[in-house]
Design a protein around this motif. Structure first.
Motif, PDB file in Angstrom:
ATOM      1  N   ALA A  62     -62.912  31.799 -18.944  1.00 47.88           N
ATOM      2  CA  ALA A  62     -61.855  32.160 -19.885  1.00 47.88           C
ATOM      3  C   ALA A  62     -61.145  33.432 -19.445  1.00 47.88           C
ATOM      4  CB  ALA A  62     -62.437  32.342 -21.288  1.00 47.88           C
ATOM      5  N   MET A  63     -61.891  34.403 -18.941  1.00 47.01           N
ATOM      6  CA  MET A  63     -61.272  35.638 -18.457  1.00 47.01           C
ATOM      7  C   MET A  63     -60.381  35.373 -17.251  1.00 47.01           C
ATOM      8  SD  MET A  63     -64.454  38.283 -19.038  1.00 47.01           S
ATOM      9  CE  MET A  63     -63.804  39.467 -17.908  1.00 47.01           C
ATOM     10  N   VAL A  64     -60.826  34.494 -16.345  1.00 42.68           N
ATOM     11  CA  VAL A  64     -60.011  34.158 -15.166  1.00 42.68           C
ATOM     12  C   VAL A  64     -58.733  33.445 -15.592  1.00 42.68           C
ATOM     13  CG1 VAL A  64     -59.947  32.704 -13.103  1.00 42.68           C
ATOM     14  CG2 VAL A  64     -61.931  34.145 -13.537  1.00 42.68           C
ATOM     15  N   LEU A  89     -54.961  34.783 -15.002  1.00 42.61           N
ATOM     16  CA  LEU A  89     -53.928  33.985 -14.338  1.00 42.61           C
ATOM     17  C   LEU A  89     -52.697  33.827 -15.222  1.00 42.61           C
ATOM     18  CD1 LEU A  89     -55.966  31.153 -12.597  1.00 42.61           C
ATOM     19  CD2 LEU A  89     -54.622  32.944 -11.500  1.00 42.61           C
ATOM     20  N   ALA A  90     -52.919  33.593 -16.510  1.00 43.22           N
ATOM     21  CA  ALA A  90     -51.783  33.435 -17.429  1.00 43.22           C
ATOM     22  C   ALA A  90     -50.966  34.717 -17.497  1.00 43.22           C
ATOM     23  CB  ALA A  90     -52.284  33.045 -18.817  1.00 43.22           C
ATOM     24  N   MET A  91     -51.639  35.858 -17.570  1.00 41.73           N
ATOM     25  CA  MET A  91     -50.908  37.124 -17.642  1.00 41.73           C
ATOM     26  C   MET A  91     -50.227  37.439 -16.313  1.00 41.73           C
ATOM     27  SD  MET A  91     -53.189  39.339 -20.228  1.00 41.73           S
ATOM     28  CE  MET A  91     -51.931  40.529 -20.426  1.00 41.73           C
ATOM     29  N   THR A  92     -50.831  37.016 -15.207  1.00 42.03           N
ATOM     30  CA  THR A  92     -50.226  37.250 -13.901  1.00 42.03           C
ATOM     31  C   THR A  92     -48.981  36.389 -13.728  1.00 42.03           C
ATOM     32  OG1 THR A  92     -52.394  37.761 -12.986  1.00 42.03           O
ATOM     33  CG2 THR A  92     -50.655  37.214 -11.419  1.00 42.03           C
ATOM     34  N   LEU A  93     -49.021  35.171 -14.245  1.00 42.22           N
ATOM     35  CA  LEU A  93     -47.890  34.259 -14.067  1.00 42.22           C
ATOM     36  C   LEU A  93     -46.819  34.421 -15.141  1.00 42.22           C
ATOM     37  CD1 LEU A  93     -49.782  31.007 -13.083  1.00 42.22           C
ATOM     38  CD2 LEU A  93     -48.516  32.550 -11.588  1.00 42.22           C
TER      39      LEU A  93
END
Length: 194
Positions: free
Chosen positions: A70-72, A76-80
């Motif tokens: 979930a953290m990964v 990824l969502a925040m990075t994208l």
């Protein structure tokens, strides 16, 4: 120091095991403590529905692995998120600029047609007759005026406009000039006995 060697670590205490294996099994060395841990685990497992926290699964993954996943996914969502927002913003801006370009191309085509029209001598003559009321040499101009169809006068752009007086001028006039006299109304006549 003797305790460290008995546990199997080096005197430096860095977690290295000694080369000589322990002669007694781990259950005998920590016999009482191991039994206590097992009994508390079984009590907690009974209270938690028969499963330990480390044994719970979410979508087929252990709880720890599910939390890491979930953290990964969140990372990824925040990075994208920022690049995707930039992408969609740029697409909207490109569509807006394409629409503006089409409008400007239409304006250019219209202005080119108008320039070509204004270079035609017949168009120039007709505009001079209609707008400026000019005539060719030898022609007699007639202007028919029909009552009620007068053209309103065009205001002269160079004529000065009447600007209101500044506030201090109005103040000076109100002080220096007496107020206008109000007409006196005759007093009502008292009515006598009838």
């Amino acid at each position: 120091m003797a305790e460290r060697r008995a546990r199997g670590t080096s005197p430096a205490g860095r977690g290295r095991t000694s080369r000589a294996p322990s002669r007694r099994p781990a259950a005998e060395v920590h016999g009482g403590a191991e039994r206590v841990r097992r009994s508390t685990r079984s009590q907690k497992a009974g209270a938690a529905g028969g499963r330990d926290w480390s044994e719970r699964t979410i979508l087929g993954l252990s709880a720890g692995k599910a939390i890491i996943l979930a953290m990964v996914v969140c990372a990824l969502a925040m990075t994208l998120a920022v690049p995707m927002r930039t992408f969609f913003t740029q697409r909207a801006e490109a569509a807006q600029l394409a629409a503006e370009r089409r409008v400007l191309a239409d304006d250019i085509a219209r202005l080119k047609d108008r320039r070509a029209q204004q270079q035609d001598p017949a168009y120039i003559r007709s505009e001079a007759r209609d707008r400026l009321r000019l005539v060719m040499p030898g022609e007699t101009p007639y202007i028919v005026q029909v009552p009620g169809m007068e053209v309103p006068a065009i205001p002269d752009p160079q004529a000065p406009e009447d600007e209101p007086d500044p506030w201090y001028t109005d103040l000076w006039r109100s002080i220096s000039e007496p107020p206008p006299a109000e007409p006196e109304q005759p007093a009502p006549q008292p009515e006598g006995p009838r």
